[in-house]
Scaffold this active site. Structure first.
Site, mmCIF file in Angstrom:
data_model
loop_
_atom_site.group_PDB
_atom_site.id
_atom_site.type_symbol
_atom_site.label_atom_id
_atom_site.label_comp_id
_atom_site.label_asym_id
_atom_site.label_seq_id
_atom_site.Cartn_x
_atom_site.Cartn_y
_atom_site.Cartn_z
ATOM 1 N N HIS A 265 0.835 -1.202 0.000
ATOM 2 C CA HIS A 265 0.000 0.000 0.000
ATOM 3 C C HIS A 265 0.873 1.257 0.000
ATOM 4 C CE1 HIS A 265 -3.182 2.708 0.665
ATOM 5 N NE2 HIS A 265 -3.530 2.425 1.899
ATOM 6 N N HIS A 304 -2.271 -0.368 -11.688
ATOM 7 C CA HIS A 304 -3.129 0.008 -10.562
ATOM 8 C C HIS A 304 -4.411 -0.803 -10.618
ATOM 9 C CE1 HIS A 304 -5.440 2.545 -7.790
ATOM 10 N NE2 HIS A 304 -4.276 3.006 -7.383
ATOM 11 N N ASP A 360 3.194 6.488 -7.555
ATOM 12 C CA ASP A 360 4.482 6.229 -6.906
ATOM 13 C C ASP A 360 5.671 6.300 -7.852
ATOM 14 O OD1 ASP A 360 3.599 5.825 -4.281
ATOM 15 O OD2 ASP A 360 2.812 3.869 -4.841
HETATM 16 N N1 CMC Z 1 4.661 -4.867 -14.050
HETATM 17 C C1 CMC Z 1 4.492 -5.886 -14.927
HETATM 18 N N2 CMC Z 1 3.323 -6.505 -15.102
HETATM 19 C C2 CMC Z 1 2.278 -6.102 -14.367
HETATM 20 C C3 CMC Z 1 2.395 -5.048 -13.435
HETATM 21 C C4 CMC Z 1 3.644 -4.417 -13.288
HETATM 22 N N3 CMC Z 1 3.814 -3.410 -12.453
HETATM 23 N N4 CMC Z 1 1.204 -4.842 -12.831
HETATM 24 C C5 CMC Z 1 0.375 -5.746 -13.363
HETATM 25 N N5 CMC Z 1 1.025 -6.505 -14.299
HETATM 26 C C6 CMC Z 1 0.442 -7.549 -15.136
HETATM 27 C C7 CMC Z 1 0.206 -8.821 -14.346
HETATM 28 O O1 CMC Z 1 1.329 -9.672 -14.407
HETATM 29 C C8 CMC Z 1 -1.014 -9.371 -15.040
HETATM 30 O O2 CMC Z 1 -0.574 -9.949 -16.242
HETATM 31 P P1 CMC Z 1 -1.264 -11.316 -16.774
HETATM 32 O O3 CMC Z 1 -2.695 -10.927 -17.068
HETATM 33 O O4 CMC Z 1 -0.481 -11.726 -17.966
HETATM 34 O O5 CMC Z 1 -1.181 -12.291 -15.629
HETATM 35 C C9 CMC Z 1 -1.820 -8.138 -15.415
HETATM 36 O O6 CMC Z 1 -0.847 -7.095 -15.550
HETATM 37 C C10 CMC Z 1 -2.860 -7.738 -14.362
HETATM 38 O O7 CMC Z 1 -2.222 -7.611 -13.100
HETATM 39 P P2 CMC Z 1 -2.939 -7.865 -11.682
HETATM 40 O O8 CMC Z 1 -1.904 -8.350 -10.711
HETATM 41 O O9 CMC Z 1 -4.158 -8.696 -11.880
HETATM 42 O O10 CMC Z 1 -3.404 -6.404 -11.308
HETATM 43 P P3 CMC Z 1 -3.901 -5.938 -9.846
HETATM 44 O O11 CMC Z 1 -4.982 -4.962 -10.094
HETATM 45 O O12 CMC Z 1 -4.234 -7.101 -8.976
HETATM 46 O O13 CMC Z 1 -2.607 -5.254 -9.244
HETATM 47 C C11 CMC Z 1 -1.023 -3.602 -8.617
HETATM 48 C C12 CMC Z 1 -2.443 -3.865 -9.152
HETATM 49 C C13 CMC Z 1 -0.863 -2.099 -8.353
HETATM 50 C C14 CMC Z 1 -0.823 -4.356 -7.291
HETATM 51 C C15 CMC Z 1 -0.009 -4.098 -9.685
HETATM 52 O O14 CMC Z 1 -0.192 -3.389 -10.899
HETATM 53 C C16 CMC Z 1 1.438 -3.971 -9.189
HETATM 54 O O15 CMC Z 1 1.933 -4.904 -8.550
HETATM 55 N N6 CMC Z 1 2.129 -2.824 -9.505
HETATM 56 C C17 CMC Z 1 3.475 -2.614 -9.021
HETATM 57 C C18 CMC Z 1 3.426 -2.103 -7.555
HETATM 58 C C19 CMC Z 1 2.964 -0.663 -7.467
HETATM 59 O O16 CMC Z 1 3.413 0.215 -8.208
HETATM 60 N N7 CMC Z 1 2.064 -0.379 -6.496
HETATM 61 C C20 CMC Z 1 1.559 0.978 -6.249
HETATM 62 C C21 CMC Z 1 0.097 1.102 -6.482
HETATM 63 S S1 CMC Z 1 -0.437 2.828 -6.469
HETATM 64 C C22 CMC Z 1 -0.370 3.286 -4.778
HETATM 65 C C23 CMC Z 1 -1.638 3.049 -4.016
HETATM 66 O O17 CMC Z 1 -2.701 3.515 -4.488
HETATM 67 O O18 CMC Z 1 -1.588 2.429 -2.922
#
Ligand code: CMC
Length: 424
Positions: A265, A304, A360
């Site tokens: 987070h 996100h 971020d």
């Molecule tokens: N880099 C590479 N691939 C990604 C990334 C990333 N940063 N984020 C998502 N993907 C891919 C993921 O592998 C999946 O691919 P596939 O469909 O082939 O399996 C697809 O995109 C969907 O990802 P998800 O994990 O289902 O997406 P989510 O909504 O559950 O996760 C997230 C959102 C923010 C946790 C994720 O994008 C992530 O881990 N980002 C990096 C960490 C980050 O920057 N976090 C800060 C969030 S903003 C601050 C806040 O509001 O708290």
């Protein structure tokens, strides 16, 4: 029975019973389904498909990249407002008149001190290298013991008094946590300064010589406004859950600090800096992106849960970063970040998954250039988010929401008899 267009009808195939539930504000009232469902529950780990409340505070449209506080676009507030004014807007629902603004800022300015016992005895009880976020979380919880009247949550005036105290004292406690962490003497808040200048001075002043550059003050102001609220995120949900048990606001906000402390987070901007340092040079960006595409880690600061478009906050922060670097000198990691963004946004892997820079991606670079150590990044997030947490806490109490108490789907062993230890 003919169903109306804006409704959902569900049929219980066990009995053939049907119930039609109208769609209101984009949602359906789950309680209307209860009679039909009996002892069947919605299974929604992470609450990814559940609207846990109605709220009038923040509108977030992830597809269109829109973020508005009480209807006002984040871009306009970031450019023209201040954190105390945004706090007033979030909590009261309207921008203040000049008289309301002056009275509000006066109140916040005159509640910035923290009790001497708190500074000397509570912080001193921690280890010399205690993480500032651990200190802040414990400190916020500890404040409830200094203001026992905070338990009077049914009284709107008492609620407002604690809201003012918390918004006023968060920067003081944050800076105190940092000074303790660094072994530096504590700097008292100066009432002559505005909210962001006061905080920077409490952080960095040595012998009354530090005067922050106006561009850095503006950057801190903008970043705090961008972080002020983000509807039902993990920490705000924590405030609403703990607050629904009628805990006092200090204890409820301490719970939010705990949620924010988690790397999923509030800790991602720190991870971005680590990633950029690990990449090390622009010619290694391509290899790094290729490794991410092979599934070897993620691009931190990208993607996100809600935004499937450019995070509007990231765009504002990117502009603010350039202004900061003109004063501090360019952060050597900036070129790597720009190249990384350019490479990712031209690559079908990221485009097809709608992965864009989030809040971020650039904020850590700014914080680092101003002089904040990475251990303070989540603390800075907490200062900005405090008005949002409190606005939701206040709204939740005004809604007279029932205690948050979800159900579970039990999947453990059936009833069995205890076997004494010597027979196992
Ligand atoms: N880099 C590479 N691939 C990604 C990334 C990333 N940063 N984020 C998502 N993907 C891919 C993921 O592998 C999946 O691919 P596939 O469909 O082939 O399996 C697809 O995109 C969907 O990802 P998800 O994990 O289902 O997406 P989510 O909504 O559950 O996760 C997230 C959102 C923010 C946790 C994720 O994008 C992530 O881990 N980002 C990096 C960490 C980050 O920057 N976090 C800060 C969030 S903003 C601050 C806040 O509001 O708290």
């Amino acid at each position: 029975m003919r169903a109306v267009a804006d409704s959902i009808t569900i049929t219980d195939n066990r009995s053939g019973d049907r119930v039609e539930v109208p769609i209101v504000n984009g949602g359906v009232d789950a309680t209307a389904w209860r009679e039909l469902l009996g002892d069947v529950w919605f299974h929604d780990p992470g609450l990814t498909t559940t609207a846990s409340t109605t709220s009038e505070i923040t509108e977030l449209d992830g597809d269109r990249g829109i973020l508005r506080y009480r209807g006002y676009p984040i871009e306009q507030l970031a450019e023209q407002s201040t954190l105390p004014e945004v706090a007033y807007l979030l909590i009261h629902g309207e921008l203040p008149t000049q008289a309301q603004h002056d009275a509000w800022v006066h109140e916040i300015t005159h509640h910035t001190f923290i009790h001497e016992n708190f500074r000397k005895r509570i912080f001193d009880a921690f280890n010399y290298n205690a993480h500032p976020m651990g200190l802040l979380t414990s400190g916020v919880a500890g404040l409830s013991t200094f203001y026992p009247e905070a338990k009077n949550i049914a009284d709107p005036e008492a609620r407002l008094a604690q809201i003012i105290r918390l918004i006023a004292k968060m920067p003081t406690m944050a800076a105190a946590a940092y000074r303790f962490f660094k072994g530096l003497p504590f700097v008292f808040p100066d009432n002559a300064d505005d909210y962001s200048t006061r905080f920077l001075k409490m952080m960095f002043d040595i012998s009354n010589t530090y005067e922050p550059h106006e561009v850095l003050v503006k950057a801190v102001r903008i970043l705090s406004i961008l972080h002020a609220d983000h509807e039902q995120n993990c920490s705000t949900t924590a405030v609403r859950v703990v607050g629904s048990a009628h805990a006092d606001p200090y204890t409820s906000v301490a719970a939010a600090c705990g949620a924010l402390y988690g790397p999923r987070h509030g800790g991602a901007n720190e991870a971005v800096l680590k990633m950029l340092a690990e990449i090390g040079s622009m010619d290694r960006v391509g290899d790094y992106v290729a490794a991410v595409k092979r599934g070897e880690g993620r691009l931190m600061g990208f993607g996100h849960r809600v935004y499937k478009n450019y995070d509007p906050r990231a765009r504002i922060i990117k502009d603010a970063a350039h202004a900061v670097f003109e004063v501090t000198g360019k952060n050597p990691l900036l070129d790597i970040a720009l190249k990384l963004e350019e490479t990712a946004l031209a690559d079908d892997y990221f485009v097809s998954r709608r992965l864009y820079p989030n809040v971020d991606f650039y904020s850590g670079l700014i914080y680092q250039s101003i002089g904040f150590p990475t251990d303070m990044f989540t603390v800075l997030f907490a200062i900005g988010r405090t008005p949002g947490w409190l606005a939701h806490w206040n709204e939740m109490l005004a809604q007279d929401q029932r205690i948050t108490r979800p159900r579970q789907l039990y999947a453990g062993p059936a009833g069995r008899d205890y076997v004494p230890l010597d027979q196992r």
